[in-house]
Design a protein around this motif. Structure first.
Motif, PDB file in Angstrom:
ATOM      1  N   VAL A  65     -10.279  25.950 -22.368  1.00 31.82           N
ATOM      2  CA  VAL A  65     -10.826  26.439 -21.293  1.00 31.82           C
ATOM      3  C   VAL A  65     -11.836  25.322 -22.221  1.00 31.82           C
ATOM      4  O   VAL A  65     -12.269  25.301 -22.691  1.00 31.82           O
ATOM      5  N   GLY A  66     -12.076  24.552 -20.449  1.00 28.77           N
ATOM      6  CA  GLY A  66     -13.776  23.405 -20.738  1.00 28.77           C
ATOM      7  C   GLY A  66     -14.343  24.465 -20.055  1.00 28.77           C
ATOM      8  O   GLY A  66     -14.190  24.896 -18.700  1.00 28.77           O
ATOM      9  N   VAL A  67     -15.441  24.712 -20.475  1.00 26.41           N
ATOM     10  CA  VAL A  67     -16.709  25.363 -19.731  1.00 26.41           C
ATOM     11  C   VAL A  67     -18.217  24.088 -19.826  1.00 26.41           C
ATOM     12  O   VAL A  67     -18.346  23.755 -20.841  1.00 26.41           O
ATOM     13  N   GLU A  68     -18.653  24.931 -18.742  1.00 23.86           N
ATOM     14  CA  GLU A  68     -19.907  23.536 -18.918  1.00 23.86           C
ATOM     15  C   GLU A  68     -21.068  24.523 -18.323  1.00 23.86           C
ATOM     16  O   GLU A  68     -21.794  25.879 -17.949  1.00 23.86           O
ATOM     17  N   LEU A  69     -22.028  23.874 -19.480  1.00 21.96           N
ATOM     18  CA  LEU A  69     -23.236  25.041 -19.715  1.00 21.96           C
ATOM     19  C   LEU A  69     -24.483  24.561 -18.667  1.00 21.96           C
ATOM     20  O   LEU A  69     -24.534  23.361 -18.682  1.00 21.96           O
ATOM     21  N   ALA A  70     -25.464  24.758 -18.645  1.00 17.66           N
ATOM     22  CA  ALA A  70     -26.167  24.855 -17.513  1.00 17.66           C
ATOM     23  C   ALA A  70     -27.645  25.603 -17.870  1.00 17.66           C
ATOM     24  O   ALA A  70     -27.816  26.599 -17.730  1.00 17.66           O
ATOM     25  N   LEU A  71     -29.019  24.779 -17.790  1.00 15.79           N
ATOM     26  CA  LEU A  71     -30.735  25.715 -17.326  1.00 15.79           C
ATOM     27  C   LEU A  71     -30.340  26.054 -16.647  1.00 15.79           C
ATOM     28  O   LEU A  71     -29.588  25.627 -15.068  1.00 15.79           O
ATOM     29  N   PRO A  72     -30.812  27.614 -16.383  1.00 21.43           N
ATOM     30  CA  PRO A  72     -30.662  28.386 -15.049  1.00 21.43           C
ATOM     31  C   PRO A  72     -32.348  27.519 -14.024  1.00 21.43           C
ATOM     32  O   PRO A  72     -31.609  27.490 -12.904  1.00 21.43           O
ATOM     33  N   SER A  73     -32.924  26.910 -14.243  1.00 20.47           N
ATOM     34  CA  SER A  73     -33.860  26.430 -13.509  1.00 20.47           C
ATOM     35  C   SER A  73     -33.460  24.949 -12.935  1.00 20.47           C
ATOM     36  O   SER A  73     -34.148  24.729 -12.163  1.00 20.47           O
ATOM     37  N   GLY A  74     -31.735  24.297 -13.600  1.00 17.95           N
ATOM     38  CA  GLY A  74     -31.354  23.553 -13.470  1.00 17.95           C
ATOM     39  C   GLY A  74     -31.890  21.876 -14.162  1.00 17.95           C
ATOM     40  O   GLY A  74     -31.516  20.409 -13.325  1.00 17.95           O
ATOM     41  N   ASP A  75     -33.017  21.745 -14.878  1.00 12.26           N
ATOM     42  CA  ASP A  75     -33.400  21.088 -15.194  1.00 12.26           C
ATOM     43  C   ASP A  75     -32.639  20.511 -16.290  1.00 12.26           C
ATOM     44  O   ASP A  75     -31.669  21.002 -16.666  1.00 12.26           O
ATOM     45  N   PRO A  76     -32.390  19.316 -16.724  1.00 12.20           N
ATOM     46  CA  PRO A  76     -31.969  19.057 -17.515  1.00 12.20           C
ATOM     47  C   PRO A  76     -31.662  19.500 -19.010  1.00 12.20           C
ATOM     48  O   PRO A  76     -32.821  19.587 -19.247  1.00 12.20           O
ATOM     49  N   LEU A  77     -30.193  19.780 -19.441  1.00 10.20           N
ATOM     50  CA  LEU A  77     -31.021  19.998 -21.209  1.00 10.20           C
ATOM     51  C   LEU A  77     -30.750  18.874 -22.484  1.00 10.20           C
ATOM     52  O   LEU A  77     -30.507  17.767 -21.606  1.00 10.20           O
ATOM     53  N   PRO A  78     -31.667  19.250 -23.173  1.00 12.41           N
ATOM     54  CA  PRO A  78     -31.916  17.985 -24.005  1.00 12.41           C
ATOM     55  C   PRO A  78     -30.240  17.202 -24.419  1.00 12.41           C
ATOM     56  O   PRO A  78     -28.977  17.689 -23.990  1.00 12.41           O
ATOM     57  N   SER A  79     -30.593  14.958 -24.542  1.00  8.75           N
ATOM     58  CA  SER A  79     -29.865  14.602 -24.596  1.00  8.75           C
ATOM     59  C   SER A  79     -29.318  14.654 -25.972  1.00  8.75           C
ATOM     60  O   SER A  79     -29.963  15.481 -27.246  1.00  8.75           O
ATOM     61  N   TRP A  80     -27.922  13.903 -26.812  1.00  5.76           N
ATOM     62  CA  TRP A  80     -27.321  14.276 -27.457  1.00  5.76           C
ATOM     63  C   TRP A  80     -26.494  12.851 -27.946  1.00  5.76           C
ATOM     64  O   TRP A  80     -26.297  12.058 -26.717  1.00  5.76           O
ATOM     65  N   THR A  81     -26.278  12.880 -29.203  1.00  4.97           N
ATOM     66  CA  THR A  81     -25.597  11.749 -29.218  1.00  4.97           C
ATOM     67  C   THR A  81     -23.992  12.207 -29.435  1.00  4.97           C
ATOM     68  O   THR A  81     -23.144  13.297 -30.061  1.00  4.97           O
ATOM     69  N   PRO A  82     -22.649  11.083 -29.382  1.00 10.90           N
ATOM     70  CA  PRO A  82     -21.330  10.950 -29.747  1.00 10.90           C
ATOM     71  C   PRO A  82     -20.976  12.172 -31.273  1.00 10.90           C
ATOM     72  O   PRO A  82     -21.409  11.672 -31.882  1.00 10.90           O
TER      73      PRO A  82
END
Length: 358
Positions: A65-82
């Motif tokens: 299963v692929g799952v996408e997660l987001a902040l309820p406000s629509g603001d971007p989540l923190p950046s990350w690295t591979p």
């Protein structure tokens, strides 16, 4: 999960290991191409933590299963690295770690989850009950599996082990690097993200077991070359087989991430020892039947932890004196030999006393 509601922290010079593990990708993939270094790679226990909402859920393959997660406000989540992963808090007090497999520049986070019938329940709940609109608590991202600069990469994935490699491949391909992926699975139907990988052409070699048999690792790894790094993620058997073949290639060639802890071989029965908490001035006895983490917790010294299996890195603690008996599945042989850090959820002491930076 053990943790604090509030915690004041300060940076101290003793965190040698934290600095060494802060492996930013800051060198060229080749002499003419450079990876994106805007989001630093770190292992840290002072993570971002928030409630997120499930914005998308899709079947990526049989049992995945692929799952996408987001902040309820629509603001971007923190950046990350591979190579980064997050902690996901699930109903019933479960906390599970999942690799981020989307694009670091996107506002949402994506994970891929394999339904494990014989697991501890987290993946079954996600596969069977999680729906769009559900709110979950996340913590992270944390990177124990950072992408290092190299002239050439050999990526080896087994099953759901493809997830942390996807953003690595995207980064190396975007930089024009030299790479190849060997991706094994039970069948094509069980192998997630094949459609996404198809755009890379013949750099992606798919090895469904029901069509071609097991991965021929001698052929996959090929002859050693000085500028090649191997990145492997998948079942324990695959990682151990790749480890055997990489032992003669020199230190630092193989980078692997495990989803389950490796078997621990000990010299004999566990014995008790003392742990001195240097900063708090407390000495704690660790009996044979308790881990360092448990003994410290009983004495009122709370250390942030998560998996308690030695694979997530949350409880990594700096060692100031004494010799750790390393039993984790995260540190490399070279890092274990240095002896200046340990995972206190599983590792112990080879002597009578450890001094920790706590």
């Amino acid at each position: 999960m053990r943790g604090f509601l509030r915690l004041s922290v300060s940076a101290v010079a003793r965190l040698r290991r934290a600095r060494r593990r802060r492996r930013e990708v800051s060198a060229a993939v080749t002499t003419s191409t450079v990876l994106d270094t805007r989001a630093p790679t770190t292992r840290t226990t002072s993570d971002f933590e928030a409630d997120v909402v499930v914005t998308a859920r899709r079947e990526e393959a049989e049992g995945v299963v692929g799952v996408e997660l987001a902040l309820p406000s629509g603001d971007p989540l923190p950046s990350w690295t591979p190579g980064a992963h997050i902690d996901l808090e699930l109903p019933g007090g479960l906390t599970r770690q999942y690799s981020l497999c989307g694009h670091p520049a996107e506002a949402a986070w994506r994970i891929g989850v394999l339904r494990e019938a014989a697991g501890r329940g987290g993946s079954r709940w996600i596969a069977d009950e999680l729906t769009e609109g559900t709110t979950l608590r996340v913590r992270g991202p944390r990177n124990n599996f950072p992408l290092q600069p190299a002239g050439r990469y050999v990526f080896v994935a087994g099953g759901i082990g493809i997830t942390p490699l996807l953003p690595m491949i995207r980064a190396v391909a975007a930089a024009g690097g030299n790479w190849v992926l060997h991706y094994g699975g039970r069948s094509r139907a069980s192998m997630a993200f094949l459609g996404e990988l198809a755009g890379y052409g013949d750099r992606v070699r798919v090895h469904p077991q029901d069509e071609v048999g097991m991965l021929d690792l001698d052929a996959v790894l090929g002859a050693p070359t000085a500028d090649t790094l191997v990145y492997c993620c998948g079942p324990t058997g695959l990682i151990e087989a790749v480890e055997v073949r990489c032992r003669t290639r020199g230190p630092g060639v193989l980078h692997a991430e495990r989803f389950t802890a490796a078997p621990v071989v000990t010299d004999g029965e566990d014995t008790g020892f003392e742990v001195v908490c240097e900063r708090s001035g407390l000495t704690v006895a660790v009996p044979p039947e308790l881990s360092v983490l448990e003994a410290l917790g009983n004495a009122g010294v709370d250390v942030l932890s998560s998996c308690e299996e030695g694979i997530c890195g949350t409880c990594e603690t700096t060692v100031l004196d004494g010799e750790p008996d390393h039993r984790d599945s995260l540190l490399t042989d070279e890092e274990k030999a240095a002896g200046d850090t340990m995972m206190i959820c599983v590792s112990r002491c080879r002597g009578a006393r450890l001094v920790l930076d706590l």
